[in-house]
Design a protein around this motif. Structure first.
Motif, PDB file in Angstrom:
ATOM      1  N   ARG A   1      32.539  47.091 -12.720  1.00 22.15           N
ATOM      2  CA  ARG A   1      32.484  45.669 -13.059  1.00 22.15           C
ATOM      3  C   ARG A   1      31.115  45.328 -13.618  1.00 22.15           C
ATOM      4  N   ARG A   2      31.020  44.234 -14.321  1.00 21.84           N
ATOM      5  CA  ARG A   2      29.750  43.846 -14.938  1.00 21.84           C
ATOM      6  C   ARG A   2      28.858  43.017 -14.027  1.00 21.84           C
ATOM      7  N   SER A   3      29.386  42.603 -12.894  1.00 22.87           N
ATOM      8  CA  SER A   3      28.569  41.852 -11.949  1.00 22.87           C
ATOM      9  C   SER A   3      29.085  42.065 -10.527  1.00 22.87           C
ATOM     10  N   ILE A   4      28.207  41.780  -9.577  1.00 22.83           N
ATOM     11  CA  ILE A   4      28.524  41.864  -8.160  1.00 22.83           C
ATOM     12  C   ILE A   4      28.089  40.537  -7.545  1.00 22.83           C
ATOM     13  N   ALA A   5      28.997  39.863  -6.875  1.00 24.33           N
ATOM     14  CA  ALA A   5      28.664  38.564  -6.287  1.00 24.33           C
ATOM     15  C   ALA A   5      27.768  38.706  -5.059  1.00 24.33           C
ATOM     16  N   ASP A   6      28.048  39.680  -4.209  1.00 25.01           N
ATOM     17  CA  ASP A   6      27.305  39.856  -2.959  1.00 25.01           C
ATOM     18  C   ASP A   6      26.689  41.253  -2.940  1.00 25.01           C
ATOM     19  N   THR A   7      25.380  41.317  -3.049  1.00 27.40           N
ATOM     20  CA  THR A   7      24.695  42.618  -3.077  1.00 27.40           C
ATOM     21  C   THR A   7      24.155  43.034  -1.721  1.00 27.40           C
ATOM     22  N   SER A   8      24.442  42.263  -0.674  1.00 24.04           N
ATOM     23  CA  SER A   8      23.880  42.580   0.638  1.00 24.04           C
ATOM     24  C   SER A   8      24.246  43.981   1.147  1.00 24.04           C
ATOM     25  N   PRO A   9      25.424  44.559   0.810  1.00 21.18           N
ATOM     26  CA  PRO A   9      25.710  45.917   1.291  1.00 21.18           C
ATOM     27  C   PRO A   9      24.895  47.010   0.580  1.00 21.18           C
ATOM     28  N   LEU A  10      24.316  46.695  -0.568  1.00 26.46           N
ATOM     29  CA  LEU A  10      23.573  47.704  -1.330  1.00 26.46           C
ATOM     30  C   LEU A  10      22.170  47.880  -0.756  1.00 26.46           C
ATOM     31  N   THR A  11      21.681  49.091  -0.796  1.00 29.09           N
ATOM     32  CA  THR A  11      20.345  49.387  -0.284  1.00 29.09           C
ATOM     33  C   THR A  11      19.505  50.046  -1.364  1.00 29.09           C
ATOM     34  N   ASP A  12      18.256  50.324  -1.032  1.00 28.11           N
ATOM     35  CA  ASP A  12      17.303  51.021  -1.894  1.00 28.11           C
ATOM     36  C   ASP A  12      16.945  50.234  -3.151  1.00 28.11           C
ATOM     37  N   TRP A  13      16.715  48.932  -2.987  1.00 30.90           N
ATOM     38  CA  TRP A  13      16.264  48.076  -4.080  1.00 30.90           C
ATOM     39  C   TRP A  13      14.766  48.284  -4.289  1.00 30.90           C
ATOM     40  N   PHE A  14      14.324  48.234  -5.532  1.00 31.73           N
ATOM     41  CA  PHE A  14      12.891  48.324  -5.807  1.00 31.73           C
ATOM     42  C   PHE A  14      12.522  47.459  -6.993  1.00 31.73           C
ATOM     43  N   LYS A  15      11.263  47.025  -6.986  1.00 28.20           N
ATOM     44  CA  LYS A  15      10.692  46.270  -8.105  1.00 28.20           C
ATOM     45  C   LYS A  15       9.832  47.212  -8.919  1.00 28.20           C
ATOM     46  N   SER A  16       9.757  46.961 -10.188  1.00 29.33           N
ATOM     47  CA  SER A  16       8.897  47.743 -11.071  1.00 29.33           C
ATOM     48  C   SER A  16       7.442  47.598 -10.660  1.00 29.33           C
ATOM     49  N   SER A  17       6.692  48.660 -10.852  1.00 31.74           N
ATOM     50  CA  SER A  17       5.256  48.594 -10.596  1.00 31.74           C
ATOM     51  C   SER A  17       4.568  47.676 -11.608  1.00 31.74           C
ATOM     52  N   TYR A  18       5.262  47.317 -12.678  1.00 30.91           N
ATOM     53  CA  TYR A  18       4.709  46.415 -13.689  1.00 30.91           C
ATOM     54  C   TYR A  18       4.926  44.950 -13.329  1.00 30.91           C
ATOM     55  N   SER A  19       5.684  44.680 -12.275  1.00 30.38           N
ATOM     56  CA  SER A  19       5.905  43.297 -11.856  1.00 30.38           C
ATOM     57  C   SER A  19       4.576  42.676 -11.461  1.00 30.38           C
ATOM     58  N   GLY A  20       4.422  41.424 -11.784  1.00 27.55           N
ATOM     59  CA  GLY A  20       3.148  40.750 -11.586  1.00 27.55           C
ATOM     60  C   GLY A  20       2.910  40.206 -10.200  1.00 27.55           C
ATOM     61  N   GLY A  21       3.335  40.878  -9.193  1.00 32.87           N
ATOM     62  CA  GLY A  21       3.063  40.421  -7.832  1.00 32.87           C
ATOM     63  C   GLY A  21       4.010  39.340  -7.389  1.00 32.87           C
ATOM     64  N   ASP A  22       3.464  38.200  -6.977  1.00 30.41           N
ATOM     65  CA  ASP A  22       4.277  37.119  -6.419  1.00 30.41           C
ATOM     66  C   ASP A  22       4.544  36.006  -7.427  1.00 30.41           C
ATOM     67  N   GLN A  23       4.708  36.345  -8.681  1.00 30.55           N
ATOM     68  CA  GLN A  23       4.951  35.344  -9.715  1.00 30.55           C
ATOM     69  C   GLN A  23       6.362  34.771  -9.650  1.00 30.55           C
ATOM     70  N   GLY A  24       7.281  35.446  -8.955  1.00 32.97           N
ATOM     71  CA  GLY A  24       8.643  34.952  -8.848  1.00 32.97           C
ATOM     72  C   GLY A  24       9.504  35.269 -10.049  1.00 32.97           C
ATOM     73  N   GLU A  25       9.049  36.142 -10.912  1.00 29.58           N
ATOM     74  CA  GLU A  25       9.790  36.490 -12.125  1.00 29.58           C
ATOM     75  C   GLU A  25      10.135  37.975 -12.138  1.00 29.58           C
ATOM     76  N   CYS A  26      10.546  38.504 -11.009  1.00 24.14           N
ATOM     77  CA  CYS A  26      10.773  39.939 -10.881  1.00 24.14           C
ATOM     78  C   CYS A  26      12.250  40.267 -10.775  1.00 24.14           C
ATOM     79  N   LEU A  27      12.588  41.409 -11.323  1.00 23.00           N
ATOM     80  CA  LEU A  27      13.922  41.969 -11.158  1.00 23.00           C
ATOM     81  C   LEU A  27      13.826  43.132 -10.198  1.00 23.00           C
ATOM     82  N   GLU A  28      14.913  43.383  -9.494  1.00 22.83           N
ATOM     83  CA  GLU A  28      15.005  44.546  -8.628  1.00 22.83           C
ATOM     84  C   GLU A  28      16.198  45.376  -9.079  1.00 22.83           C
ATOM     85  N   VAL A  29      16.058  46.678  -8.937  1.00 24.95           N
ATOM     86  CA  VAL A  29      17.105  47.634  -9.307  1.00 24.95           C
ATOM     87  C   VAL A  29      17.421  48.455  -8.069  1.00 24.95           C
TER      88      VAL A  29
END
Length: 74
Positions: free
Chosen positions: A5-33
């Motif tokens: 599917r192209r989207s998941i409504a509830d991601t709570s069962p998924l684990t091992d999320w990470f932010k890019s090392s290029y994310s600017g800290g606590d700017q609030g504009e980060c994606l996690e994979v």
């Protein structure tokens, strides 16, 4: 579980999320994979329970390469 599917409504069962090392800290504009899935779920770091967009592995790679190459800009 990540599916084709192209989207998941509830991601709570998924684990091992990470932010890019290029994310600017606590700017609030980060994606996690989330690692370890055939498809690549991506979510807003502020919305830890979802939703998430799901990329194919090739689609995610193309997206990341486009960002790195400057093809997409804000």
């Amino acid at each position: 579980m990540v599916t084709s599917r192209r989207s998941i409504a509830d991601t709570s069962p998924l684990t091992d999320w990470f932010k890019s090392s290029y994310s600017g800290g606590d700017q609030g504009e980060c994606l996690e994979v989330a690692r370890g899935h055939a498809a690549v779920p991506v979510r807003d770091s502020k919305a830890v329970d979802g939703p998430a967009v799901v990329f194919s592995a090739g689609g995610w790679s193309s997206f990341v390469n486009a960002i790195k190459g400057g093809a997409l800009s804000g």
